[in-house]
Design an enzyme around this catalytic site. Sequence first.
Site, PDB file in Angstrom:
ATOM      1  N   ARG A  90     -78.822   3.410 -17.117  1.00 13.53           N
ATOM      2  CA  ARG A  90     -78.297   2.044 -17.238  1.00 13.53           C
ATOM      3  C   ARG A  90     -76.799   2.027 -17.514  1.00 13.53           C
ATOM      4  O   ARG A  90     -76.285   1.113 -18.155  1.00 13.53           O
ATOM      5  CB  ARG A  90     -79.023   1.253 -18.323  1.00 13.53           C
ATOM      6  CG  ARG A  90     -80.495   0.996 -18.061  1.00 13.53           C
ATOM      7  CD  ARG A  90     -81.059   0.009 -19.074  1.00 13.53           C
ATOM      8  NE  ARG A  90     -82.513  -0.036 -19.005  1.00 13.53           N
ATOM      9  CZ  ARG A  90     -83.318  -0.076 -20.067  1.00 13.53           C
ATOM     10  NH1 ARG A  90     -82.810  -0.080 -21.287  1.00 13.53           N
ATOM     11  NH2 ARG A  90     -84.622  -0.130 -19.915  1.00 13.53           N
TER      12      ARG A  90
ATOM     13  N   ARG B 225     -75.077  -4.091 -18.997  1.00 16.55           N
ATOM     14  CA  ARG B 225     -74.616  -5.193 -19.843  1.00 16.55           C
ATOM     15  C   ARG B 225     -73.704  -4.793 -20.984  1.00 16.55           C
ATOM     16  O   ARG B 225     -73.049  -5.659 -21.566  1.00 16.55           O
ATOM     17  CB  ARG B 225     -75.836  -5.939 -20.409  1.00 16.55           C
ATOM     18  CG  ARG B 225     -76.644  -6.667 -19.364  1.00 16.55           C
ATOM     19  CD  ARG B 225     -77.919  -7.237 -19.962  1.00 16.55           C
ATOM     20  NE  ARG B 225     -78.854  -6.174 -20.326  1.00 16.55           N
ATOM     21  CZ  ARG B 225     -79.982  -6.392 -20.996  1.00 16.55           C
ATOM     22  NH1 ARG B 225     -80.287  -7.612 -21.421  1.00 16.55           N
ATOM     23  NH2 ARG B 225     -80.795  -5.393 -21.275  1.00 16.55           N
TER      24      ARG B 225
ATOM     25  N   ARG C 224     -71.318 -10.913 -14.215  1.00 13.49           N
ATOM     26  CA  ARG C 224     -72.589 -11.644 -14.224  1.00 13.49           C
ATOM     27  C   ARG C 224     -72.397 -13.152 -14.388  1.00 13.49           C
ATOM     28  O   ARG C 224     -73.303 -13.925 -14.049  1.00 13.49           O
ATOM     29  CB  ARG C 224     -73.495 -11.105 -15.340  1.00 13.49           C
ATOM     30  CG  ARG C 224     -74.202  -9.833 -14.983  1.00 13.49           C
ATOM     31  CD  ARG C 224     -75.368 -10.056 -14.023  1.00 13.49           C
ATOM     32  NE  ARG C 224     -76.561 -10.492 -14.737  1.00 13.49           N
ATOM     33  CZ  ARG C 224     -77.149 -11.660 -14.602  1.00 13.49           C
ATOM     34  NH1 ARG C 224     -76.643 -12.563 -13.780  1.00 13.49           N
ATOM     35  NH2 ARG C 224     -78.236 -11.960 -15.284  1.00 13.49           N
TER      36      ARG C 224
ATOM     37  N   ASP D  83     -82.846  -2.286  -9.055  1.00  9.14           N
ATOM     38  CA  ASP D  83     -83.889  -2.502 -10.053  1.00  9.14           C
ATOM     39  C   ASP D  83     -85.192  -1.946  -9.514  1.00  9.14           C
ATOM     40  O   ASP D  83     -85.438  -1.996  -8.300  1.00  9.14           O
ATOM     41  CB  ASP D  83     -84.039  -3.996 -10.364  1.00  9.14           C
ATOM     42  CG  ASP D  83     -84.871  -4.237 -11.612  1.00  9.14           C
ATOM     43  OD1 ASP D  83     -86.107  -4.374 -11.486  1.00  9.14           O
ATOM     44  OD2 ASP D  83     -84.306  -4.275 -12.709  1.00  9.14           O
TER      45      ASP D  83
ATOM     46  N   TYR E 219     -96.041  -3.799 -14.343  1.00 10.73           N
ATOM     47  CA  TYR E 219     -95.288  -5.056 -14.203  1.00 10.73           C
ATOM     48  C   TYR E 219     -96.033  -6.041 -13.309  1.00 10.73           C
ATOM     49  O   TYR E 219     -96.038  -7.252 -13.567  1.00 10.73           O
ATOM     50  CB  TYR E 219     -93.903  -4.778 -13.624  1.00 10.73           C
ATOM     51  CG  TYR E 219     -92.903  -4.317 -14.653  1.00 10.73           C
ATOM     52  CD1 TYR E 219     -92.267  -5.235 -15.493  1.00 10.73           C
ATOM     53  CD2 TYR E 219     -92.578  -2.969 -14.793  1.00 10.73           C
ATOM     54  CE1 TYR E 219     -91.352  -4.817 -16.445  1.00 10.73           C
ATOM     55  CE2 TYR E 219     -91.663  -2.548 -15.739  1.00 10.73           C
ATOM     56  CZ  TYR E 219     -91.053  -3.479 -16.563  1.00 10.73           C
ATOM     57  OH  TYR E 219     -90.149  -3.065 -17.513  1.00 10.73           O
TER      58      TYR E 219
END
Length: 361
Positions: free
Chosen positions: A31, A35, A44, A80, A159
């Site tokens: 990652r 963020r 974003r 993703d 998921y």
Amino acid sequence: MNDNFPVLKNDVMVRAARGEAVGRVPVWVMRQAGRYLPEFQEFRKKHDFFEICRTPELAAEVTLMPIRRYDLDAAIIFSDILVIPQALGMEVQMVGGVGPVLPNPLVKPEDVKTLLKLDVDVEKELHYVMEAITLTRHKLDGKVPLIGFSGAPFTLMGYMIEGGGSKTLSKTKKWLYQNPEESLQLLDQLSDVIIQYLVAQVKAGAQLLQVFESNAGFLGPKQFNKFSLPFLKKISEKVKQSLTDLNVPTVPMIVFAKDAHFGIESLSHSQYDVISIDWAIEPSEARSLAGPKVTLQGNLDPCALYSDVQQIDLMVKEMVESFGTNRYIANLGHGIYPDVNPQHLAVFIDSVHKYSQNTDI
């Protein structure tokens, strides 16, 4: 296969993954394009998450953000794991403060036939990922290799049944107990899609591949051996065989079965070149389980980056000394958290470089 890519100038990650001698330990972070970076946060504000994933120019730009900022040894394409359920026809939303949401999850085995397009043309449906990989390879200009990736079958299945993240994965495990044959069939079908996807990524320019079995820890040893391990092995074997059949050079493959320490020894006998491990196992134990022919990747606790810089430096020193400088890739034991100070990641990377010069070659 695109043969016009710039020459790779820093191949230490690729060589370490293959078990070749390196002058220092390579380092990258799961990652790393995310963020915690102020530039990504600004980005974003202008672009939706899946808009970035589906727009090669945007995905390439985000992939390059940490490479510009840090002295990393690999880039990982911004995407993703849930683009596969999307390609199969499921809606996936990225909800702020919540994470991924699949509003119409699989409830019963019959839903597989009605909700999923399992005969999907992966290269066509996920063309934007391959285009992003090719574009990023050129933009990297050979500075570091580019990693492609996919979620593993059981993690994706989780998921698709839970409708998002879960603290228990109880709905998914209910399937395993009540519908074992249907579960195995779905996992096998997902494996076939993942194999196509990973092969396409290499054809597009990916120089390494990582398979994320992030939900492995919800399985005990017996269930892991039945519902995860066979499909992880199938993926590594079939991807490499498919590339060979296409006369495309194979690339090193990494598997990350989080919290499944009981699976390390079995995975070491598969065709994965690298086993990535989480922070909940001693490096010496992981090395003993994996044996001498597999490269290990990991395993600093992501929360360790909340420490002060002196403590981070000390923990990295201990980590590198514990793993040794051969057959080792430095990383965190999972993805970096969004509220980590970017400067603390710089300390982590610089400390790896400082303590990992290999004096054996």
